[in-house]
Design a protein around this motif. Structure first.
Motif, mmCIF file in Angstrom:
data_model
loop_
_atom_site.group_PDB
_atom_site.id
_atom_site.type_symbol
_atom_site.label_atom_id
_atom_site.label_comp_id
_atom_site.label_asym_id
_atom_site.label_seq_id
_atom_site.Cartn_x
_atom_site.Cartn_y
_atom_site.Cartn_z
ATOM 1 N N UNK A 124 0.789 -1.227 0.000
ATOM 2 C CA UNK A 124 0.000 0.000 0.000
ATOM 3 C C UNK A 124 0.819 1.273 0.000
ATOM 4 N N UNK A 125 2.144 1.162 -0.001
ATOM 5 C CA UNK A 125 3.008 2.343 0.021
ATOM 6 C C UNK A 125 3.088 2.969 -1.367
ATOM 7 N N UNK A 126 3.353 4.265 -1.380
ATOM 8 C CA UNK A 126 3.458 4.979 -2.654
ATOM 9 C C UNK A 126 4.606 4.456 -3.516
ATOM 10 N N UNK A 127 5.593 3.802 -2.919
ATOM 11 C CA UNK A 127 6.705 3.255 -3.693
ATOM 12 C C UNK A 127 6.255 2.189 -4.683
ATOM 13 N N UNK A 128 5.097 1.563 -4.437
ATOM 14 C CA UNK A 128 4.570 0.575 -5.382
ATOM 15 C C UNK A 128 4.189 1.221 -6.719
ATOM 16 N N UNK A 129 4.102 2.541 -6.749
ATOM 17 C CA UNK A 129 3.805 3.260 -7.998
ATOM 18 C C UNK A 129 5.081 3.783 -8.655
ATOM 19 N N UNK A 130 6.213 3.561 -8.044
ATOM 20 C CA UNK A 130 7.503 4.034 -8.561
ATOM 21 C C UNK A 130 8.345 2.823 -8.951
ATOM 22 N N UNK A 131 7.975 2.214 -10.091
ATOM 23 C CA UNK A 131 8.579 0.941 -10.498
ATOM 24 C C UNK A 131 9.610 1.098 -11.612
ATOM 25 N N UNK A 132 10.622 0.298 -11.530
ATOM 26 C CA UNK A 132 11.675 0.221 -12.543
ATOM 27 C C UNK A 132 11.050 -0.101 -13.904
ATOM 28 N N UNK A 133 11.544 0.570 -14.942
ATOM 29 C CA UNK A 133 11.060 0.333 -16.300
ATOM 30 C C UNK A 133 11.715 -0.878 -16.957
ATOM 31 N N UNK A 134 12.820 -1.352 -16.406
ATOM 32 C CA UNK A 134 13.562 -2.460 -17.002
ATOM 33 C C UNK A 134 13.926 -3.492 -15.937
ATOM 34 N N UNK A 135 12.902 -4.169 -15.397
ATOM 35 C CA UNK A 135 13.192 -5.162 -14.361
ATOM 36 C C UNK A 135 13.883 -6.399 -14.934
ATOM 37 N N UNK A 136 14.768 -6.947 -14.148
ATOM 38 C CA UNK A 136 15.406 -8.230 -14.453
ATOM 39 C C UNK A 136 14.915 -9.177 -13.365
ATOM 40 N N UNK A 137 14.126 -10.157 -13.772
ATOM 41 C CA UNK A 137 13.441 -11.008 -12.798
ATOM 42 C C UNK A 137 14.299 -12.203 -12.414
ATOM 43 N N UNK A 138 15.233 -11.948 -11.524
ATOM 44 C CA UNK A 138 16.062 -12.983 -10.922
ATOM 45 C C UNK A 138 15.356 -13.465 -9.651
ATOM 46 N N UNK A 139 16.037 -14.286 -8.853
ATOM 47 C CA UNK A 139 15.456 -14.719 -7.572
ATOM 48 C C UNK A 139 14.983 -13.513 -6.763
ATOM 49 N N UNK A 140 15.823 -12.499 -6.688
ATOM 50 C CA UNK A 140 15.442 -11.200 -6.139
ATOM 51 C C UNK A 140 15.459 -10.233 -7.320
ATOM 52 N N UNK A 141 14.293 -9.732 -7.753
ATOM 53 C CA UNK A 141 14.260 -8.845 -8.918
ATOM 54 C C UNK A 141 15.143 -7.612 -8.731
ATOM 55 N N UNK A 142 15.822 -7.229 -9.805
ATOM 56 C CA UNK A 142 16.698 -6.057 -9.801
ATOM 57 C C UNK A 142 16.452 -5.263 -11.073
ATOM 58 N N UNK A 143 16.871 -4.021 -11.055
ATOM 59 C CA UNK A 143 16.805 -3.209 -12.258
ATOM 60 C C UNK A 143 17.936 -3.584 -13.200
ATOM 61 N N UNK A 144 17.714 -3.369 -14.495
ATOM 62 C CA UNK A 144 18.745 -3.670 -15.492
ATOM 63 C C UNK A 144 20.027 -2.893 -15.211
ATOM 64 N N UNK A 145 19.900 -1.668 -14.704
ATOM 65 C CA UNK A 145 21.085 -0.850 -14.415
ATOM 66 C C UNK A 145 21.970 -1.489 -13.350
ATOM 67 N N UNK A 146 21.372 -2.256 -12.454
ATOM 68 C CA UNK A 146 22.149 -2.951 -11.418
ATOM 69 C C UNK A 146 22.679 -4.284 -11.942
ATOM 70 N N UNK A 147 21.850 -5.012 -12.688
ATOM 71 C CA UNK A 147 22.273 -6.307 -13.226
ATOM 72 C C UNK A 147 23.440 -6.153 -14.190
ATOM 73 N N UNK A 148 23.551 -4.983 -14.845
ATOM 74 C CA UNK A 148 24.634 -4.732 -15.798
ATOM 75 C C UNK A 148 26.002 -4.621 -15.127
ATOM 76 N N UNK A 149 26.031 -4.318 -13.851
ATOM 77 C CA UNK A 149 27.306 -4.162 -13.137
ATOM 78 C C UNK A 149 27.767 -5.545 -12.723
ATOM 79 N N UNK A 150 28.777 -6.038 -13.370
ATOM 80 C CA UNK A 150 29.248 -7.405 -13.166
ATOM 81 C C UNK A 150 30.140 -7.508 -11.925
ATOM 82 N N UNK A 151 30.115 -8.646 -11.258
ATOM 83 C CA UNK A 151 30.960 -8.820 -10.075
ATOM 84 C C UNK A 151 32.443 -8.663 -10.395
ATOM 85 N N UNK A 152 32.860 -9.021 -11.591
ATOM 86 C CA UNK A 152 34.269 -8.866 -11.986
ATOM 87 C C UNK A 152 34.667 -7.392 -12.016
ATOM 88 N N UNK A 153 33.734 -6.533 -12.424
ATOM 89 C CA UNK A 153 33.991 -5.092 -12.456
ATOM 90 C C UNK A 153 34.184 -4.556 -11.043
#
Length: 177
Positions: A132-161
């Motif tokens: 019911x929080x207003x944050x539910x209306x502020x959603x990422x436009x490019x979700x990456x649906x992993x076990x814990x969903x993340x934004x594409x901007x975060x998924x792009x940052x590789x652990x090697x980097x």
């Protein structure tokens, strides 16, 4: 290392903390910190202090640490205040100008995706959590649906980097072994 997020700001989540620890095993001893009220996956190969430090203890721990690895969170600001090196996994949610400090590597993807091409997106969540929080209306436009969903901007940052950014402090001479 603070690899957790507040449940109301899941857009700050980065999915590769365990992979980072694995890459740096034997090179860096991580101490995982964070509040019990936040979402933290306990990591293998670290000293787990999740929920075991108050603010004073965290300040002391950071003072004695060689450096910090985290997302955009209080720990990065604390590291800056104590002039500690930090690698910050930032993605595209917040502008670089809000989170740039000397002695810190900010891994930002502002400018890399259409949703944050010219400025940060400021989205709060990747998927609705139905609280019911207003944050539910502020959603990422490019979700990456992993076990814990993340934004594409975060998924792009590789652990090697991130691992290379941590190692740079050692090879560059800022930190000694």
């Amino acid at each position: 290392l603070n690899g957790g997020v507040k449940s109301d700001f899941q857009a700050k989540r980065w999915p590769w903390w365990q992979e980072l620890v694995n890459l740096l095993l034997g090179e860096v001893q991580f101490v995982q910190i964070g509040s019990m009220e936040h979402l933290h996956r306990p990591l293998k190969g670290v000293i787990n202090l999740i929920g075991q430090t108050d603010q004073r203890q965290l300040i002391r721990l950071c003072w004695h640490a060689q450096g910090v690895v985290c997302g955009t969170t209080f720990l990065m600001h604390l590291a800056a205040a104590l002039e500690k090196p930090a690698v910050v996994v930032a993605g595209g949610r917040e502008p670089r100008s809000w989170n740039s400090y000397p002695r810190q590597v900010l891994l930002s993807n502002v400018g890399a995706l259409p949703c944050c091409a010219s400025t940060a997106c400021w989205k709060s969540r990747v998927v609705k959590i139905g609280d019911g929080a207003e944050q539910d209306q502020s959603l990422c436009e490019r979700p990456v649906l992993l076990e814990d969903p993340v934004g594409a901007c975060m998924a792009m940052i590789r652990p090697e980097t991130v691992a290379d950014a941590v190692r740079a402090y050692y090879t560059g001479g800022v930190l000694s072994h």
